[in-house]
Design an enzyme around this catalytic site. Structure first.
Site, PDB file in Angstrom:
ATOM      1  N   GLU A  91      28.538 -11.926  -5.741  1.00 43.34           N
ATOM      2  CA  GLU A  91      29.600 -11.334  -6.096  1.00 43.34           C
ATOM      3  C   GLU A  91      30.240 -10.833  -4.183  1.00 43.34           C
ATOM      4  O   GLU A  91      29.022  -9.754  -3.415  1.00 43.34           O
ATOM      5  CB  GLU A  91      28.956  -9.337  -5.925  1.00 43.34           C
ATOM      6  CG  GLU A  91      28.618 -10.053  -7.377  1.00 43.34           C
ATOM      7  CD  GLU A  91      28.793  -8.276  -8.560  1.00 43.34           C
ATOM      8  OE1 GLU A  91      28.816  -8.677  -9.602  1.00 43.34           O
ATOM      9  OE2 GLU A  91      28.066  -7.407  -7.840  1.00 43.34           O
TER      10      GLU A  91
ATOM     11  N   GLY B  44      35.786  -8.117 -10.429  1.00 42.19           N
ATOM     12  CA  GLY B  44      37.343  -8.776 -10.207  1.00 42.19           C
ATOM     13  C   GLY B  44      37.277  -9.682 -11.533  1.00 42.19           C
ATOM     14  O   GLY B  44      38.853  -9.742 -11.868  1.00 42.19           O
TER      15      GLY B  44
ATOM     16  N   ILE C 178      35.265  -6.695  -5.132  1.00 42.58           N
ATOM     17  CA  ILE C 178      34.545  -5.293  -6.276  1.00 42.58           C
ATOM     18  C   ILE C 178      35.162  -5.081  -6.790  1.00 42.58           C
ATOM     19  O   ILE C 178      36.397  -3.953  -6.096  1.00 42.58           O
ATOM     20  CB  ILE C 178      32.538  -5.461  -6.260  1.00 42.58           C
ATOM     21  CG1 ILE C 178      31.927  -6.413  -5.734  1.00 42.58           C
ATOM     22  CG2 ILE C 178      32.775  -4.253  -6.497  1.00 42.58           C
ATOM     23  CD1 ILE C 178      31.118  -5.781  -5.597  1.00 42.58           C
TER      24      ILE C 178
ATOM     25  N   LYS D 251      27.236   0.631 -13.953  1.00 43.34           N
ATOM     26  CA  LYS D 251      27.662   1.632 -12.192  1.00 43.34           C
ATOM     27  C   LYS D 251      27.132   2.939 -12.908  1.00 43.34           C
ATOM     28  O   LYS D 251      26.548   2.918 -13.267  1.00 43.34           O
ATOM     29  CB  LYS D 251      29.096   0.824 -11.535  1.00 43.34           C
ATOM     30  CG  LYS D 251      28.478  -0.475 -11.317  1.00 43.34           C
ATOM     31  CD  LYS D 251      29.894  -0.737 -10.377  1.00 43.34           C
ATOM     32  CE  LYS D 251      29.857  -1.960 -10.166  1.00 43.34           C
ATOM     33  NZ  LYS D 251      30.819  -2.586  -8.593  1.00 43.34           N
TER      34      LYS D 251
ATOM     35  N   ASN E  42      27.467  -3.977 -16.213  1.00 40.14           N
ATOM     36  CA  ASN E  42      27.122  -3.407 -14.664  1.00 40.14           C
ATOM     37  C   ASN E  42      28.273  -1.931 -15.538  1.00 40.14           C
ATOM     38  O   ASN E  42      28.496  -1.894 -15.113  1.00 40.14           O
ATOM     39  CB  ASN E  42      27.099  -3.698 -13.733  1.00 40.14           C
ATOM     40  CG  ASN E  42      26.662  -2.845 -12.606  1.00 40.14           C
ATOM     41  OD1 ASN E  42      25.433  -1.855 -13.249  1.00 40.14           O
ATOM     42  ND2 ASN E  42      26.595  -3.389 -11.306  1.00 40.14           N
TER      43      ASN E  42
ATOM     44  N   HIS F  60      22.143  -5.140  -5.467  1.00 37.51           N
ATOM     45  CA  HIS F  60      23.716  -5.030  -5.948  1.00 37.51           C
ATOM     46  C   HIS F  60      24.700  -4.764  -4.420  1.00 37.51           C
ATOM     47  O   HIS F  60      23.455  -4.039  -3.931  1.00 37.51           O
ATOM     48  CB  HIS F  60      24.405  -3.548  -5.915  1.00 37.51           C
ATOM     49  CG  HIS F  60      25.021  -4.307  -7.411  1.00 37.51           C
ATOM     50  ND1 HIS F  60      26.219  -3.706  -6.753  1.00 37.51           N
ATOM     51  CD2 HIS F  60      26.124  -4.597  -7.935  1.00 37.51           C
ATOM     52  CE1 HIS F  60      27.489  -3.754  -7.288  1.00 37.51           C
ATOM     53  NE2 HIS F  60      27.197  -4.424  -8.262  1.00 37.51           N
TER      54      HIS F  60
HETATM   55  O1  G3P Z   1      28.299  -6.048 -10.523  1.00 38.51           O
HETATM   56  C1  G3P Z   1      29.609  -6.124 -11.354  1.00 38.51           C
HETATM   57  C2  G3P Z   1      30.529  -5.964 -10.077  1.00 38.51           C
HETATM   58  O2  G3P Z   1      29.947  -5.741  -8.773  1.00 38.51           O
HETATM   59  C3  G3P Z   1      32.111  -5.904 -10.546  1.00 38.51           C
HETATM   60  O3  G3P Z   1      32.434  -5.130 -10.557  1.00 38.51           O
HETATM   61  O4  G3P Z   1      34.260  -3.808 -10.810  1.00 38.51           O
HETATM   62  O5  G3P Z   1      34.286  -6.047 -10.263  1.00 38.51           O
HETATM   63  O6  G3P Z   1      33.461  -5.889 -12.387  1.00 38.51           O
HETATM   64  P1  G3P Z   1      33.854  -5.697 -10.838  1.00 38.51           P
END
Ligand code: G3P
Length: 214
Positions: free
Chosen positions: A134, A172, A139, A8, A6, A86
């Site tokens: 998630e 994470g 996150i 983002k 992602n 999301h």
């Molecule tokens: O969509 C993926 C996400 O929300 C996870 O983010 O930065 O924890 O890998 P991250």
């Protein structure tokens, strides 16, 4: 297993930087059907040989919808799927249902994010192709979903067994051990952002994690 990245809206993964990151990933993974990049609608004009999904879109046809992102026009930009709900871009359950149905009618895959088992139960009846578990509090952090929530992943695997929807896990995830653990717990894919995008050596991290994407 699938590997969703992602992008983002980090500085490192939007605009020119998004295009550069995509070119770097393509060099190693072009034609690899496990690799999927999830782009911000602003970066829709970036063409790639990788599979790409859009980060959000709405259940609208093409038409007079200023500032909106209609699912009805998403295919024009060579997306093969749509991410929905999301944690950073939540939508109502009704909209999730409408969006999954519309995406499916247009031949687009759908990836619906859920913050826990209750939400998974709520969206399962829509039969999306993927449900991504998630936990929002993990996150962008350093503790992965596979380390902090193994029991919930196992529960989610049980819930989705025998359904059309494949379980993806995210939050994470930063290294190959996180990926291995996710796979061992029964997830069929991972959804990663900061671990790749914010890394000084994104391709090194991706290559390492991809070793576990089997
Ligand atoms: O969509 C993926 C996400 O929300 C996870 O983010 O930065 O924890 O890998 P991250």
């Amino acid at each position: 297993m699938l590997f969703f990245i992602n992008f983002k809206t980090y500085d490192e993964s939007t605009g020119k930087n998004a295009a550069e990151l995509i070119r770097t990933i393509e060099k190693k993974f072009s034609g690899n059907s496990s690799m999927i990049v999830v782009l911000n609608p602003l970066d829709s004009m970036i063409d790639t040989t990788l599979q790409k999904y859009i980060q959000t879109a709405e259940p609208l046809a093409a038409g007079p919808f200023t500032g909106h992102v209609p699912i009805g026009v998403v295919r024009k930009y060579n997306y093969s799927g749509v991410m929905l709900n999301h944690s950073e871009c939540r939508i109502s359950t009704d909209k999730i249902g409408e969006s999954v149905a519309m995406a499916s009618n247009l031949g687009l895959k759908s990836l619906v994010c859920a913050d826990g088992l209750e939400k998974i139960k709520e969206v399962m009846p829509f039969k999306p192709d993927f449900i991504a578990y998630e936990p929002p509090e993990l996150i962008g952090g350093n503790i992965s979903v596979s380390t902090a929530k193994p029991g919930i992943i196992e529960e989610a695997v049980k819930l989705l067994k025998g359904t059309k929807s494949k379980l993806i896990v995210g939050a994470g995830i930063k290294n190959k051990l996180d990926v291995r653990m996710s796979r061992k717990l029964g997830a069929e894919g991972i959804l990663v952002s900061s671990g790749v995008v914010k890394s000084p050596e994104p391709i090194k991290v991706i290559v390492e994690m991809m070793e576990e994407v089997v």
